[in-house]
Design an enzyme around this catalytic site. Structure first.
Site, PDB file in Angstrom:
ATOM      1  N   SER A  21       0.800  -1.228   0.000  1.00 59.83           N
ATOM      2  CA  SER A  21       0.000   0.000   0.000  1.00 59.83           C
ATOM      3  C   SER A  21       0.833   1.278   0.000  1.00 59.83           C
ATOM      4  O   SER A  21       0.485   2.239  -0.704  1.00 59.83           O
ATOM      5  CB  SER A  21      -0.965  -0.003   1.188  1.00 59.83           C
ATOM      6  OG  SER A  21      -1.931  -1.018   1.032  1.00 59.83           O
ATOM      7  N   LYS A  70      -8.708  -5.607  11.991  1.00 59.34           N
ATOM      8  CA  LYS A  70      -9.889  -5.174  11.242  1.00 59.34           C
ATOM      9  C   LYS A  70     -11.188  -5.252  12.045  1.00 59.34           C
ATOM     10  O   LYS A  70     -12.105  -4.455  11.817  1.00 59.34           O
ATOM     11  CB  LYS A  70     -10.030  -5.987   9.953  1.00 59.34           C
ATOM     12  CG  LYS A  70      -8.964  -5.679   8.915  1.00 59.34           C
ATOM     13  CD  LYS A  70      -9.241  -6.427   7.623  1.00 59.34           C
ATOM     14  CE  LYS A  70      -8.197  -6.118   6.567  1.00 59.34           C
ATOM     15  NZ  LYS A  70      -8.510  -6.764   5.277  1.00 59.34           N
ATOM     16  N   ARG A 154     -12.469 -24.992   4.489  1.00 56.05           N
ATOM     17  CA  ARG A 154     -11.817 -26.193   5.022  1.00 56.05           C
ATOM     18  C   ARG A 154     -12.503 -26.635   6.310  1.00 56.05           C
ATOM     19  O   ARG A 154     -12.679 -27.817   6.557  1.00 56.05           O
ATOM     20  CB  ARG A 154     -10.336 -25.905   5.258  1.00 56.05           C
ATOM     21  CG  ARG A 154      -9.537 -27.081   5.780  1.00 56.05           C
ATOM     22  CD  ARG A 154      -8.046 -26.793   5.662  1.00 56.05           C
ATOM     23  NE  ARG A 154      -7.706 -25.475   6.207  1.00 56.05           N
ATOM     24  CZ  ARG A 154      -7.451 -25.233   7.492  1.00 56.05           C
ATOM     25  NH1 ARG A 154      -7.506 -26.215   8.377  1.00 56.05           N
ATOM     26  NH2 ARG A 154      -7.128 -24.017   7.895  1.00 56.05           N
TER      27      ARG A 154
END
Length: 283
Positions: A21, A70, A154
């Site tokens: 970024s 996040k 998974r």
């Protein structure tokens, strides 16, 4: 030259050595002649609250938020924008007169990458993985009119939890299960999104979860891995006459949206893309 008037943006996470970024955003700032800079802020989980308050106090314009913050950062912000509230995670913060607002540009980045080659509305979508990127894509595509979404992971339990969250928040009934359902699910899909790290550098020769023999002509195959740019999965898509979409597209478009949020300006897309590709080609 960096001065007291330079506007500061950046990215916070732990660790940060892999982030592209800064390269992408600083190239855009230079191209537009803006007195802005984008820097990495390594922030350990135990320092997250102090980091947000420090950035607010220092007058930083905004930051991207990456692993592992996040979701945890939601506790320390004042407002959460749009789809980010549904997703339950943010990847972009904007500091505005002391207010901290959270956004999720991963979601819009995923959508824009797909819309370059297809229409999401009415499409049947298969998502591999059930982590943060899968959540962002699933909620965004459901909101934008996907006819059905199947989430395979998974660990099927994690896929079930994501599907139930979508049902609770959007009223959207997604299907879910384990990887044993891949073969049947690919056949009926218009769009395949692989959010897993399979094929990521340095494990570039790992066999993808879906090979060419399972794909069909016209299937849109979006691999969120961007290093290498042309993953084994995307090469398999080419073999099957499917439509490959590189992970660099989502990386680029989530950055474009963050740039707009911070600056109020449209960034030079070609400059950002060239900067990313130069680094990835060098690696």
């Amino acid at each position: 030259m960096i001065t007291g008037k330079t506007h500061v943006t950046g990215i916070m996470g732990h660790p940060l050595g892999h982030s592209l970024s800064p390269i992408m955003h600083n190239a855009a700032f230079r191209s537009l002649g803006m007195d802005w800079i984008y820097v990495p802020f390594p922030v350990k989980p135990e320092n997250l609250k102090a980091a947000v308050e420090g950035l607010r106090a220092l007058g930083v314009e905004g930051v991207n938020v990456t692993i592992p913050h996040k979701e945890a950062v939601l506790e320390y912000i004042d407002d959460i924008h749009g789809t980010a509230a549904l997703i339950g995670a943010v990847n972009t913060l904007k500091f505005d007169d002391g207010t901290v607002r959270g956004y999720n540009t991963d979601a819009s980045g995923c959508l824009r990458a797909l819309e370059e080659v297809t229409s999401v509305e009415g499409s049947s979508v298969l998502i591999l993985g059930a982590g943060g990127a899968a959540r962002a894509c699933a909620f965004q595509l459901a909101e934008k009119g996907a006819s059905d979404i199947t989430i395979l992971n998974r660990t099927p339990e994690k896929a079930r939890l994501l599907a139930e969250d979508m049902a609770d928040k959007l009223g959207f009934e997604a299907s879910y299960g384990g990887y044993e359902l891949i073969q049947g699910s690919v056949k009926s899909a218009d769009i395949l999104i692989d959010t897993t790290p399979v094929g990521m550098h340095p494990h570039t020769d790992d066999r993808p979860l879906v090979g060419a023999e399972l794909m069909h002509e016209g299937l849109v195959v979006h691999d969120l891995v961007y290093n290498p740019q042309r993953t084994v999965l995307l090469r398999e898509a080419e073999r099957a006459s499917a439509i490959p979409v590189s992970g660099i597209r989502m990386l680029l478009y989530q950055g474009v949206e963050a740039f707009r949020i911070w600056t109020g300006r449209d960034p030079p897309l070609d400059v950002m893309e060239d900067a990313l590709k130069r680094v990835l080609n060098r690696d």
